[in-house]
Motif scaffolding. Structure first.
Motif, short mmCIF file in Angstrom:
data_model
loop_
_atom_site.label_atom_id
_atom_site.label_comp_id
_atom_site.label_asym_id
_atom_site.label_seq_id
_atom_site.Cartn_x
_atom_site.Cartn_y
_atom_site.Cartn_z
N ALA A 1 -11.89 -7.99 0.85
CA ALA A 1 -12.07 -8.91 1.96
C ALA A 1 -13.46 -8.74 2.56
O ALA A 1 -14.13 -9.72 2.92
CB ALA A 1 -11.00 -8.66 3.02
N THR A 2 -13.91 -7.50 2.68
CA THR A 2 -15.25 -7.25 3.22
C THR A 2 -16.31 -7.83 2.29
O THR A 2 -17.27 -8.45 2.73
CB THR A 2 -15.47 -5.73 3.39
OG1 THR A 2 -14.41 -5.20 4.18
CG2 THR A 2 -16.81 -5.45 4.05
N ARG B 1 -9.35 -12.98 -1.34
CA ARG B 1 -8.52 -14.11 -0.95
C ARG B 1 -9.05 -14.71 0.35
O ARG B 1 -9.68 -14.02 1.15
CB ARG B 1 -7.07 -13.70 -0.72
CG ARG B 1 -6.30 -13.26 -1.95
CD ARG B 1 -4.87 -12.89 -1.57
NE ARG B 1 -4.07 -12.47 -2.68
CZ ARG B 1 -3.34 -13.28 -3.44
NH1 ARG B 1 -3.34 -14.57 -3.18
NH2 ARG B 1 -2.62 -12.82 -4.44
N SER B 2 -8.77 -15.97 0.55
CA SER B 2 -9.11 -16.65 1.79
C SER B 2 -8.16 -17.80 2.02
O SER B 2 -8.10 -18.74 1.22
CB SER B 2 -10.55 -17.17 1.74
OG SER B 2 -10.86 -17.89 2.92
N LEU C 1 -16.30 -20.31 -5.65
CA LEU C 1 -15.16 -21.24 -5.65
C LEU C 1 -14.02 -20.70 -4.83
O LEU C 1 -13.87 -19.49 -4.64
CB LEU C 1 -14.66 -21.47 -7.08
CG LEU C 1 -15.64 -21.94 -8.15
CD1 LEU C 1 -14.91 -22.08 -9.48
CD2 LEU C 1 -16.30 -23.26 -7.76
N ARG C 2 -13.16 -21.60 -4.37
CA ARG C 2 -11.85 -21.26 -3.84
C ARG C 2 -10.83 -21.89 -4.78
O ARG C 2 -10.87 -23.07 -5.04
CB ARG C 2 -11.68 -21.79 -2.42
CG ARG C 2 -12.37 -20.93 -1.36
CD ARG C 2 -12.24 -21.51 0.04
NE ARG C 2 -13.05 -22.73 0.18
CZ ARG C 2 -12.57 -23.92 0.47
NH1 ARG C 2 -11.27 -24.09 0.64
NH2 ARG C 2 -13.37 -24.95 0.59
N VAL C 3 -9.91 -21.05 -5.29
CA VAL C 3 -8.95 -21.49 -6.29
C VAL C 3 -7.54 -21.26 -5.78
O VAL C 3 -7.15 -20.14 -5.46
CB VAL C 3 -9.15 -20.73 -7.62
CG1 VAL C 3 -8.11 -21.17 -8.65
CG2 VAL C 3 -10.56 -20.96 -8.15
N ARG C 4 -6.77 -22.34 -5.70
CA ARG C 4 -5.37 -22.26 -5.26
C ARG C 4 -4.48 -22.35 -6.50
O ARG C 4 -4.57 -23.30 -7.26
CB ARG C 4 -5.07 -23.40 -4.28
CG ARG C 4 -5.75 -23.23 -2.93
CD ARG C 4 -5.75 -24.51 -2.11
NE ARG C 4 -6.59 -25.54 -2.73
CZ ARG C 4 -7.92 -25.58 -2.59
NH1 ARG C 4 -8.54 -24.66 -1.86
NH2 ARG C 4 -8.63 -26.53 -3.17
N LEU C 5 -3.60 -21.36 -6.63
CA LEU C 5 -2.71 -21.30 -7.80
C LEU C 5 -1.40 -21.99 -7.53
O LEU C 5 -0.62 -22.14 -8.46
CB LEU C 5 -2.48 -19.85 -8.20
CG LEU C 5 -3.74 -19.02 -8.50
CD1 LEU C 5 -3.34 -17.65 -9.01
CD2 LEU C 5 -4.61 -19.72 -9.52
#
Length: 353
Positions: free
Chosen positions: A8-9, A323-324, A349-353
């Motif tokens: 996260a950091t 994660r975000s 990228l942000r990837v939603r599964l």
């Protein structure tokens, strides 16, 4: 908990990097405000900050793999919290450590084979004890290196996966991707292209199982890439599935890059199957398209050669950094091949599964 905290950091530091490019002019297809490439994938930003740069006498490019370098996170933030660094593998036999805030290099580790010769290093895992697991697609091989680059040992490789005439693999088409599955007991390497005798586009994923501290050969699976594409990278998701990059290039047109979610859990073990023909009763790894990156917003990117979307290049490395808001944070990097017509570019990228 410690892993989540450090990731996260790292993600927060990466998001704050001052080198990241701003969005370009509005475009209905490629510059939507939400950055959506598809319902599952969004582009946050990209960075060309390292393109055609050098560090400590080493060219910063030819990047083929990424890993979160947790065991070497000695840097402390102002609040005393450990900050993860990023490891970037060059296929010209070196490993760079990058600052998470700026993506700038902070160290370089030279690599070599047992005879001191350069490696065609392609896949990377930083193991939980700090050792480096690195593939070379020349033989192919998977070697274990110390954090300083010294060779510790080599993992066994099935004979059919070796480059012809020793095996059935094509030159420059072997171990490109490498990932450690959740729990740290299973290592998986992805071949880039099909073996001689296997049907076109059917590539093999080889696994090793950790036993008493050593990796021994495990199951093998078939994965069917799209027509004309190979597999340059694979990364395990927290639930044991796989993110798989598929990539191709057409002269005068540019790159095709697609991101798939794959599930090997019901696939057939192909370690004892001679030829994968599609008529052999083998159940391949199931896959679902998450995004064709040609549909991502260009964000003001420019290309040095024809591309269907100027954001695209020879994307080859991938790592999950955290994660975000229910999505995975995924970082991609392109391999510029030390070529003036190509770019070293990071894509967040942000990837939603």
């Amino acid at each position: 908990m410690r892993l989540r905290t450090v990731l996260a950091t790292f993600t927060a530091c990466l998001a704050a990097a001052t080198c990241l490019a701003a969005a370009g002019p509005a475009n209905a297809q490629r510059n939507r405000a939400d950055g959506a490439c598809s319902p599952s994938v969004s582009l946050d930003r990209f960075s060309d900050a390292l393109d055609k740069t050098s560090y400590d006498g080493t060219f910063v490019g030819n990047l083929s793999a990424l890993a979160v370098d947790l065991p070497h996170s000695r840097l402390r933030s102002s609040g005393g919290t450990p900050v993860a660094s990023l490891a970037a593998l060059s296929d010209r036999s070196s490993l760079l450590r990058l600052d998470p805030r700026t993506l700038r290099p902070t160290g370089v580790v030279p690599l070599a084979d047992e005879n001191g010769a350069a490696l065609d290093s392609e896949g990377l895992v930083v193991d939980r004890d700090g050792t480096l697991l690195i593939t070379s697609e020349t033989e192919p091989s998977v070697r274990r290196h110390s954090p300083s680059g010294a060779i510790l040992d080599r993992l066994p490789v099935p004979d059919p996966l070796r480059v012809a005439p020793a095996g059935r693999a094509v030159t420059n088409g072997t171990f490109e991707g490498l990932t450690l599955l959740p729990g740290g007991r299973t290592l998986l390497a992805s071949m880039e292209y099909a073996l001689s005798g296997d049907s076109a586009g059917t590539v093999r994923f080889q696994t090793w199982t950790r036993r008493h501290g050593d990796f021994v050969l495990g199951a093998q699976y078939a994965y069917r890439a799209d027509a004309g594409l190979g597999v340059p990278e694979v990364q395990a998701t927290p639930d044991g599935r796989l993110l798989v990059l598929e990539r191709g290039f057409t002269a005068g047109v540019g790159n095709t890059v697609r991101l798939y979610l794959a599930d090997p859990r019901r696939a057939t073990d192909t370690s004892g199957v001679g030829n994968l023909t599609g008529q052999d009763g083998v159940r391949p790894i199931a896959k679902t398209l998450l995004a064709d990156l040609v549909t991502c917003p260009a964000r003001g990117a420019t290309a040095k050669q024809p591309q269907p979307n100027p954001l695209l290049d020879n994307i080859e490395g991938m790592v999950i950094t955290g994660r975000s808001k229910g999505a995975l944070k995924v970082l991609l990097v392109s391999d510029d091949n030390q070529n003036a017509a190509q770019t070293t570019r990071f894509h967040s990228l942000r990837v939603r599964l």
